[in-house]
Design a protein around this motif. Structure first.
Motif, PDB file in Angstrom:
ATOM      1  N   ALA A 320       0.824  -1.207   0.000  1.00 44.95           N
ATOM      2  CA  ALA A 320       0.000   0.000   0.000  1.00 44.95           C
ATOM      3  C   ALA A 320       0.858   1.258   0.000  1.00 44.95           C
ATOM      4  CB  ALA A 320      -0.931   0.005   1.205  1.00 44.95           C
ATOM      5  N   VAL A 321       1.996   1.221   0.700  1.00 44.60           N
ATOM      6  CA  VAL A 321       2.885   2.383   0.727  1.00 44.60           C
ATOM      7  C   VAL A 321       3.324   2.746  -0.695  1.00 44.60           C
ATOM      8  CG1 VAL A 321       5.161   3.223   1.436  1.00 44.60           C
ATOM      9  CG2 VAL A 321       3.697   2.052   3.087  1.00 44.60           C
ATOM     10  N   LEU A 322       3.618   1.745  -1.504  1.00 43.09           N
ATOM     11  CA  LEU A 322       4.013   2.004  -2.888  1.00 43.09           C
ATOM     12  C   LEU A 322       2.898   2.721  -3.635  1.00 43.09           C
ATOM     13  CD1 LEU A 322       5.657  -1.441  -3.742  1.00 43.09           C
ATOM     14  CD2 LEU A 322       6.799   0.660  -3.037  1.00 43.09           C
ATOM     15  N   GLY A 323       1.661   2.306  -3.383  1.00 42.54           N
ATOM     16  CA  GLY A 323       0.540   2.952  -4.052  1.00 42.54           C
ATOM     17  C   GLY A 323       0.252   4.337  -3.511  1.00 42.54           C
ATOM     18  N   LEU A 324       0.387   4.511  -2.209  1.00 38.51           N
ATOM     19  CA  LEU A 324       0.131   5.825  -1.606  1.00 38.51           C
ATOM     20  C   LEU A 324       1.123   6.873  -2.105  1.00 38.51           C
ATOM     21  CD1 LEU A 324      -0.626   4.704   2.056  1.00 38.51           C
ATOM     22  CD2 LEU A 324      -2.253   5.800   0.497  1.00 38.51           C
ATOM     23  N   THR A 325       2.374   6.465  -2.285  1.00 36.32           N
ATOM     24  CA  THR A 325       3.381   7.410  -2.773  1.00 36.32           C
ATOM     25  C   THR A 325       3.433   7.459  -4.295  1.00 36.32           C
ATOM     26  OG1 THR A 325       5.147   5.743  -2.803  1.00 36.32           O
ATOM     27  CG2 THR A 325       4.820   6.973  -0.751  1.00 36.32           C
ATOM     28  N   GLY A 326       3.071   6.347  -4.931  1.00 33.73           N
ATOM     29  CA  GLY A 326       3.157   6.275  -6.392  1.00 33.73           C
ATOM     30  C   GLY A 326       4.581   6.159  -6.891  1.00 33.73           C
ATOM     31  N   ALA A 327       5.510   5.822  -6.012  1.00 29.76           N
ATOM     32  CA  ALA A 327       6.920   5.715  -6.400  1.00 29.76           C
ATOM     33  C   ALA A 327       7.138   4.424  -7.174  1.00 29.76           C
ATOM     34  CB  ALA A 327       7.813   5.747  -5.161  1.00 29.76           C
ATOM     35  N   GLY A 328       7.472   4.526  -8.457  1.00 23.58           N
ATOM     36  CA  GLY A 328       7.673   3.356  -9.284  1.00 23.58           C
ATOM     37  C   GLY A 328       8.986   2.662  -8.983  1.00 23.58           C
ATOM     38  N   TYR A 329       9.027   1.349  -9.185  1.00 22.75           N
ATOM     39  CA  TYR A 329      10.240   0.585  -8.925  1.00 22.75           C
ATOM     40  C   TYR A 329      11.424   1.085  -9.746  1.00 22.75           C
ATOM     41  CZ  TYR A 329       7.804  -3.125  -6.312  1.00 22.75           C
ATOM     42  OH  TYR A 329       7.105  -3.842  -5.374  1.00 22.75           O
ATOM     43  N   ALA A 330      11.171   1.553 -10.958  1.00 22.31           N
ATOM     44  CA  ALA A 330      12.264   1.940 -11.846  1.00 22.31           C
ATOM     45  C   ALA A 330      13.043   3.140 -11.316  1.00 22.31           C
ATOM     46  CB  ALA A 330      11.726   2.240 -13.238  1.00 22.31           C
ATOM     47  N   HIS A 331      12.392   3.966 -10.509  1.00 22.33           N
ATOM     48  CA  HIS A 331      13.035   5.189 -10.021  1.00 22.33           C
ATOM     49  C   HIS A 331      13.141   5.233  -8.503  1.00 22.33           C
ATOM     50  CE1 HIS A 331      12.459   6.490 -14.135  1.00 22.33           C
ATOM     51  NE2 HIS A 331      11.174   6.270 -14.011  1.00 22.33           N
ATOM     52  N   LEU A 332      12.757   4.164  -7.841  1.00 21.91           N
ATOM     53  CA  LEU A 332      12.736   4.132  -6.383  1.00 21.91           C
ATOM     54  C   LEU A 332      14.147   4.268  -5.824  1.00 21.91           C
ATOM     55  CD1 LEU A 332      10.758   3.732  -4.027  1.00 21.91           C
ATOM     56  CD2 LEU A 332      11.180   1.279  -4.193  1.00 21.91           C
ATOM     57  N   SER A 333      14.297   5.108  -4.791  1.00 19.10           N
ATOM     58  CA  SER A 333      15.606   5.322  -4.176  1.00 19.10           C
ATOM     59  C   SER A 333      15.434   5.638  -2.695  1.00 19.10           C
ATOM     60  CB  SER A 333      16.333   6.480  -4.861  1.00 19.10           C
ATOM     61  OG  SER A 333      17.533   6.797  -4.176  1.00 19.10           O
ATOM     62  N   ALA A 334      16.367   5.135  -1.905  1.00 13.79           N
ATOM     63  CA  ALA A 334      16.372   5.431  -0.472  1.00 13.79           C
ATOM     64  C   ALA A 334      17.173   6.681  -0.154  1.00 13.79           C
ATOM     65  CB  ALA A 334      16.938   4.246   0.302  1.00 13.79           C
ATOM     66  N   ALA A 335      17.746   7.298  -1.162  1.00 10.63           N
ATOM     67  CA  ALA A 335      18.556   8.496  -0.933  1.00 10.63           C
ATOM     68  C   ALA A 335      17.715   9.587  -0.280  1.00 10.63           C
ATOM     69  CB  ALA A 335      19.118   9.010  -2.256  1.00 10.63           C
ATOM     70  N   GLY A 336      18.234  10.165   0.777  1.00 11.93           N
ATOM     71  CA  GLY A 336      17.546  11.244   1.465  1.00 11.93           C
ATOM     72  C   GLY A 336      16.514  10.796   2.475  1.00 11.93           C
ATOM     73  N   ALA A 337      16.312   9.482   2.626  1.00 10.16           N
ATOM     74  CA  ALA A 337      15.344   8.998   3.604  1.00 10.16           C
ATOM     75  C   ALA A 337      15.821   9.304   5.015  1.00 10.16           C
ATOM     76  CB  ALA A 337      15.123   7.499   3.435  1.00 10.16           C
ATOM     77  N   THR A 338      14.890   9.592   5.908  1.00 13.20           N
ATOM     78  CA  THR A 338      15.209   9.884   7.297  1.00 13.20           C
ATOM     79  C   THR A 338      15.121   8.614   8.142  1.00 13.20           C
ATOM     80  OG1 THR A 338      12.912  10.433   7.818  1.00 13.20           O
ATOM     81  CG2 THR A 338      14.328  12.229   7.064  1.00 13.20           C
ATOM     82  N   THR A 339      15.714   8.659   9.317  1.00 15.44           N
ATOM     83  CA  THR A 339      15.650   7.517  10.223  1.00 15.44           C
ATOM     84  C   THR A 339      14.422   7.637  11.107  1.00 15.44           C
ATOM     85  OG1 THR A 339      17.037   8.656  11.842  1.00 15.44           O
ATOM     86  CG2 THR A 339      18.153   7.275  10.228  1.00 15.44           C
ATOM     87  N   GLY A 340      14.132   6.544  11.793  1.00 13.57           N
ATOM     88  CA  GLY A 340      13.007   6.554  12.726  1.00 13.57           C
ATOM     89  C   GLY A 340      11.715   6.061  12.093  1.00 13.57           C
ATOM     90  N   ALA A 341      10.827   5.557  12.930  1.00 16.72           N
ATOM     91  CA  ALA A 341       9.541   5.018  12.503  1.00 16.72           C
ATOM     92  C   ALA A 341       8.413   5.950  12.937  1.00 16.72           C
ATOM     93  CB  ALA A 341       9.331   3.626  13.106  1.00 16.72           C
ATOM     94  N   PRO A 342       7.903   6.791  12.037  1.00 18.08           N
ATOM     95  CA  PRO A 342       6.879   7.774  12.408  1.00 18.08           C
ATOM     96  C   PRO A 342       5.616   7.113  12.956  1.00 18.08           C
ATOM     97  CG  PRO A 342       7.773   8.217  10.218  1.00 18.08           C
ATOM     98  CD  PRO A 342       8.257   6.864  10.616  1.00 18.08           C
ATOM     99  N   THR A 343       4.964   7.801  13.847  1.00 18.88           N
ATOM    100  CA  THR A 343       3.675   7.357  14.378  1.00 18.88           C
ATOM    101  C   THR A 343       2.641   8.416  14.059  1.00 18.88           C
ATOM    102  OG1 THR A 343       4.168   8.381  16.509  1.00 18.88           O
ATOM    103  CG2 THR A 343       4.711   6.043  16.250  1.00 18.88           C
ATOM    104  N   PRO A 344       1.365   8.014  13.875  1.00 14.63           N
ATOM    105  CA  PRO A 344       0.324   9.005  13.624  1.00 14.63           C
ATOM    106  C   PRO A 344       0.224   9.997  14.768  1.00 14.63           C
ATOM    107  CG  PRO A 344      -0.443   6.783  13.153  1.00 14.63           C
ATOM    108  CD  PRO A 344       0.855   6.634  13.865  1.00 14.63           C
ATOM    109  N   ASP A 345      -0.059  11.244  14.444  1.00 13.87           N
ATOM    110  CA  ASP A 345      -0.212  12.290  15.462  1.00 13.87           C
ATOM    111  C   ASP A 345      -1.640  12.275  15.995  1.00 13.87           C
ATOM    112  OD1 ASP A 345       2.418  13.095  14.968  1.00 13.87           O
ATOM    113  OD2 ASP A 345       1.777  14.394  13.338  1.00 13.87           O
ATOM    114  N   CYS A 346      -1.878  11.392  16.945  1.00 13.00           N
ATOM    115  CA  CYS A 346      -3.215  11.237  17.500  1.00 13.00           C
ATOM    116  C   CYS A 346      -3.300  11.908  18.878  1.00 13.00           C
ATOM    117  CB  CYS A 346      -3.570   9.755  17.643  1.00 13.00           C
ATOM    118  SG  CYS A 346      -3.654   8.875  16.061  1.00 13.00           S
ATOM    119  N   PRO A 347      -4.475  12.363  19.253  1.00 21.42           N
ATOM    120  CA  PRO A 347      -4.644  12.992  20.577  1.00 21.42           C
ATOM    121  C   PRO A 347      -4.287  12.007  21.680  1.00 21.42           C
ATOM    122  CG  PRO A 347      -6.543  13.403  19.177  1.00 21.42           C
ATOM    123  CD  PRO A 347      -5.718  12.398  18.455  1.00 21.42           C
TER     124      PRO A 347
END
Length: 347
Positions: A320-347
């Protein structure tokens, strides 16, 4: 100790053959949390599910086996979302560990598997590594050794040949990133499997050619990467015709689901079909667990929107992440990715 799965089990894991229920629960469709995108929240949840922070496992008959394929799906998802880079580093380090690697791609002599070899080579390239030297193994040379004169990539195995549209497409996508590029025969062979309706089948040379959403989504991306735009366009047109009124796509069982929709959405964005991609993203958003869900599940994407199933959620979320971002395999890159596992900002 790494336990070897049967070839039948590996194929099931690789192709993501999943059981199906009926889409019933729209309650997951909560507004996107402020400050964290849906894709980031999904990738963050996925990172937190890694066993020992490095891998996924599958339980079969009460025994846990390493799941290299799903672990690589997570590596792709982290790159697409641009987060959890530390998790991506650990996951790829685990898959490329010699014992784990060879149990997945084969020993290169009596056993060598196209799909696994190509998928691992692509993941290494996505993370900026060299697929010609993965712990001393040249995955590119091994992949080339599995190409037949017809252009088809086939397994070399005592268990038989389980190559299919997925393995052919991943081989093309992996080789597209090399200096030699994609062998023309490989792209021609894949284009030649097209069904009369324009889509692509999972398994070629069947008595009846049946177009498959997942296979077509991968084939479209591979053919575009190989410069076969016209052949990819027919697949894109078929995907448009297969999209449901809710924006989702169904599997072979006819169930709208996150896996098929994620891959199709990725192909639609890569193929410049923005409106159809937007509709698919809306469907995927409706399957994501929001702030009303159990805290441990927030950010995950459910397979079909029924009762949340943790057994299928990891693969569903990764694709689903691939579909949500629309990042195709041909151009996919981890360059510039940040560390850490984000969590939803819930009350």
């Amino acid at each position: 100790m790494v336990v070897r799965l049967s070839r039948h089990r590996l194929l099931a894991l690789f192709c993501g053959v999943l059981a199906a229920l009926t889409l019933t629960t729209p309650a997951f469709a909560a507004p996107a949390p402020a400050g964290t995108t849906r894709a980031e929240a999904a990738a963050g949840w996925l990172a937190r599910q890694l066993v020992d922070g490095e891998r996924f496992e599958v339980v079969y008959d009460g025994v846990a086996y390493p799941d290299q394929g799903l672990t690589l799906d997570a590596v792709f998802a982290f790159a697409a979302a641009g987060v959890a880079d530390d998790s991506g580093t650990r996951a790829l380090a685990w898959v490329t560990r010699p014992d784990v690697r060879d149990a997945y791609v084969g020993d290169g002599a009596t056993e060598a598997y196209v799909g696994a070899t190509a998928k691992l080579a692509l993941a290494v390239a996505v993370r900026g590594g060299d697929p010609t030297d993965v712990g001393g193994v040249d995955l590119v040379a091994r992949l080339n050794s599995l190409q037949s004169p017809t252009g088809r990539f086939t397994d070399r195995s005592a268990f038989g040949d389980y190559s299919n549209a997925f393995s052919q497409s991943f081989a093309i996508l992996a080789l597209d990133r090399t200096a030699q590029g994609v062998p023309a025969a490989a792209a021609s062979w894949l284009a030649g499997t097209r069904c009369a309706d324009g889509g692509y089948p999972l398994l070629p040379a069947q008595p009846v050619c049946t177009s498959d959403v997942d296979a077509t989504a991968l084939a479209v991306q591979a053919l575009r990467a190989a410069g076969r735009g016209a052949d990819a366009a027919t697949g894109l047109r078929w995907l448009l015709s297969a999209q449901g009124t809710n924006g989702g796509f169904t599997n072979a069982a006819g169930t709208p689901n996150a896996n098929s929709t994620g891959l199709a959405a990725q192909a639609l964005r890569d193929g410049h079909r923005p409106l159809a991609w937007a509709r698919a993203r809306t469907f995927l958003a409706g399957l994501q667990v929001g702030c009303a869900g159990t805290p441990a599940d927030r950010g995950a994407v459910d397979f079909d929107g029924g009762a949340f199933d943790p057994d299928t959620a990891a693969r569903a979320t990764a694709q689903a992440v691939l579909g949500l971002t629309g990042a195709g395999y041909a151009h996919l890159s981890a360059a510039g990715a940040t560390t850490g596992a984000p969590t939803p900002d819930c009350p």
